[in-house]
Design a protein around this motif. Sequence first.
Motif, PDB file in Angstrom:
ATOM      1  N   ARG A  46     -83.448  46.859  48.402  1.00  0.00           N
ATOM      2  CA  ARG A  46     -82.837  47.711  47.375  1.00  0.00           C
ATOM      3  C   ARG A  46     -82.891  49.186  47.744  1.00  0.00           C
ATOM      4  N   LYS A  47     -84.031  49.659  48.249  1.00  0.00           N
ATOM      5  CA  LYS A  47     -84.146  51.086  48.565  1.00  0.00           C
ATOM      6  C   LYS A  47     -83.194  51.490  49.683  1.00  0.00           C
ATOM      7  N   THR A  48     -83.011  50.622  50.669  1.00  0.00           N
ATOM      8  CA  THR A  48     -82.049  50.916  51.731  1.00  0.00           C
ATOM      9  C   THR A  48     -80.644  51.001  51.145  1.00  0.00           C
ATOM     10  N   GLU A  50     -79.845  51.849  48.165  1.00  0.00           N
ATOM     11  CA  GLU A  50     -79.750  53.083  47.383  1.00  0.00           C
ATOM     12  C   GLU A  50     -79.654  54.328  48.260  1.00  0.00           C
ATOM     13  N   SER A  51     -80.024  54.223  49.532  1.00  0.00           N
ATOM     14  CA  SER A  51     -79.947  55.384  50.426  1.00  0.00           C
ATOM     15  C   SER A  51     -78.510  55.667  50.871  1.00  0.00           C
ATOM     16  N   PHE A  52     -77.599  54.722  50.650  1.00  0.00           N
ATOM     17  CA  PHE A  52     -76.194  54.918  51.027  1.00  0.00           C
ATOM     18  C   PHE A  52     -75.440  55.592  49.899  1.00  0.00           C
ATOM     19  N   PRO A  53     -74.638  56.626  50.206  1.00  0.00           N
ATOM     20  CA  PRO A  53     -73.826  57.249  49.150  1.00  0.00           C
ATOM     21  C   PRO A  53     -72.733  56.302  48.642  1.00  0.00           C
ATOM     22  N   LYS A  54     -72.240  55.430  49.542  1.00  0.00           N
ATOM     23  CA  LYS A  54     -71.238  54.434  49.153  1.00  0.00           C
ATOM     24  C   LYS A  54     -71.357  53.252  50.109  1.00  0.00           C
ATOM     25  N   ALA A  55     -70.645  52.182  49.804  1.00  0.00           N
ATOM     26  CA  ALA A  55     -70.684  50.991  50.653  1.00  0.00           C
ATOM     27  C   ALA A  55     -70.210  51.334  52.067  1.00  0.00           C
ATOM     28  N   LEU A  56     -70.823  50.706  53.060  1.00  0.00           N
ATOM     29  CA  LEU A  56     -70.378  50.884  54.441  1.00  0.00           C
ATOM     30  C   LEU A  56     -69.118  50.039  54.637  1.00  0.00           C
ATOM     31  N   ASN A  58     -66.074  47.685  55.857  1.00  0.00           N
ATOM     32  CA  ASN A  58     -65.889  46.494  56.698  1.00  0.00           C
ATOM     33  C   ASN A  58     -67.174  45.725  56.975  1.00  0.00           C
ATOM     34  N   ARG A  59     -68.071  45.724  55.996  1.00  0.00           N
ATOM     35  CA  ARG A  59     -69.289  44.939  56.086  1.00  0.00           C
ATOM     36  C   ARG A  59     -69.583  44.343  54.712  1.00  0.00           C
ATOM     37  N   GLU A  60     -70.100  43.132  54.688  1.00  0.00           N
ATOM     38  CA  GLU A  60     -70.507  42.518  53.432  1.00  0.00           C
ATOM     39  C   GLU A  60     -71.979  42.854  53.190  1.00  0.00           C
ATOM     40  N   HIS A  61     -72.252  43.548  52.097  1.00  0.00           N
ATOM     41  CA  HIS A  61     -73.603  44.003  51.776  1.00  0.00           C
ATOM     42  C   HIS A  61     -74.336  42.941  50.962  1.00  0.00           C
ATOM     43  N   ILE A  62     -75.525  42.577  51.429  1.00  0.00           N
ATOM     44  CA  ILE A  62     -76.412  41.672  50.686  1.00  0.00           C
ATOM     45  C   ILE A  62     -77.710  42.438  50.466  1.00  0.00           C
ATOM     46  N   ARG A  66     -86.316  42.490  43.613  1.00  0.00           N
ATOM     47  CA  ARG A  66     -87.116  41.633  42.726  1.00  0.00           C
ATOM     48  C   ARG A  66     -86.599  41.709  41.294  1.00  0.00           C
ATOM     49  N   SER A  67     -85.927  42.805  40.966  1.00  0.00           N
ATOM     50  CA  SER A  67     -85.461  43.042  39.597  1.00  0.00           C
ATOM     51  C   SER A  67     -84.301  42.116  39.246  1.00  0.00           C
ATOM     52  N   LYS A  68     -84.411  41.441  38.111  1.00  0.00           N
ATOM     53  CA  LYS A  68     -83.348  40.522  37.660  1.00  0.00           C
ATOM     54  C   LYS A  68     -82.203  41.283  36.998  1.00  0.00           C
ATOM     55  N   ASP A  69     -82.432  42.530  36.596  1.00  0.00           N
ATOM     56  CA  ASP A  69     -81.376  43.278  35.901  1.00  0.00           C
ATOM     57  C   ASP A  69     -80.951  44.542  36.656  1.00  0.00           C
ATOM     58  N   TYR A  70     -81.171  44.573  37.977  1.00  0.00           N
ATOM     59  CA  TYR A  70     -80.786  45.716  38.801  1.00  0.00           C
ATOM     60  C   TYR A  70     -79.263  45.832  38.856  1.00  0.00           C
ATOM     61  N   LYS A  71     -78.757  47.043  38.696  1.00  0.00           N
ATOM     62  CA  LYS A  71     -77.322  47.319  38.768  1.00  0.00           C
ATOM     63  C   LYS A  71     -77.055  48.242  39.966  1.00  0.00           C
ATOM     64  N   PRO A  72     -76.463  47.720  41.042  1.00  0.00           N
ATOM     65  CA  PRO A  72     -76.184  48.568  42.209  1.00  0.00           C
ATOM     66  C   PRO A  72     -75.071  49.574  41.912  1.00  0.00           C
ATOM     67  N   LYS A  73     -75.038  50.671  42.686  1.00  0.00           N
ATOM     68  CA  LYS A  73     -74.040  51.717  42.438  1.00  0.00           C
ATOM     69  C   LYS A  73     -72.674  51.375  43.027  1.00  0.00           C
ATOM     70  N   PHE A  74     -72.586  50.306  43.819  1.00  0.00           N
ATOM     71  CA  PHE A  74     -71.296  49.815  44.311  1.00  0.00           C
ATOM     72  C   PHE A  74     -71.409  48.293  44.463  1.00  0.00           C
ATOM     73  N   PRO A  75     -70.265  47.601  44.486  1.00  0.00           N
ATOM     74  CA  PRO A  75     -70.302  46.134  44.525  1.00  0.00           C
ATOM     75  C   PRO A  75     -70.995  45.593  45.788  1.00  0.00           C
TER      76      PRO A  75
END
Length: 165
Positions: A46-48, A50-56, A58-62, A66-75
């Motif tokens: 998760r911390k890695t 969050e270190s990105f300003p936006k999705a990289l 042409n890559r699928e981010h996984i 541990r948080s069940k209700d975490y909301k990422p800043k991009f899909p």
Amino acid sequence: MSEIIIIAAAAENNALGINNDLPWHLPDDFKRFKTLTTDHKIIMGRKTLESFPKALPNREHIAITRSKDYKPKFPCTLVHSLEEAISLVKVDAKSYIIGGGEIYHQAMPYATKIELTRVHAEVKADTFFPEIDLEYWELIQEEYHPKDDKHQFDFTYLTYQRKNT
């Protein structure tokens, strides 16, 4: 068989980062990271993420959290363990573990290869890369790059392959 590749840049003291950021700016290493990881799944904590300003692109981010209700800043795909992330990788695919420190530690038993940029410096950090146990890993390629006007440190690209033990 799927390839699970750890990719990282770490200093001589295995420093990876400090305050959720890199302690150096190495444009050639960024280019190499992009070249290797484009069109593949990238697995991170998760911390890695969050270190990105936006999705990289042409890559699928996984992302592992541990948080069940975490909301990422991009899909992205959210999972709750490294094993769950690895289960999403196709049998014939390459995927890259891109950090951070705890995820690298967890990934060592699963990885088939390590693409490590060894930064020739010792820097302050709060996140560290695990030791590479040469009983299990063989250095198969290395490429040295001296520091220059764009790169503040010398660095070496090191490629390790898991030994058939």
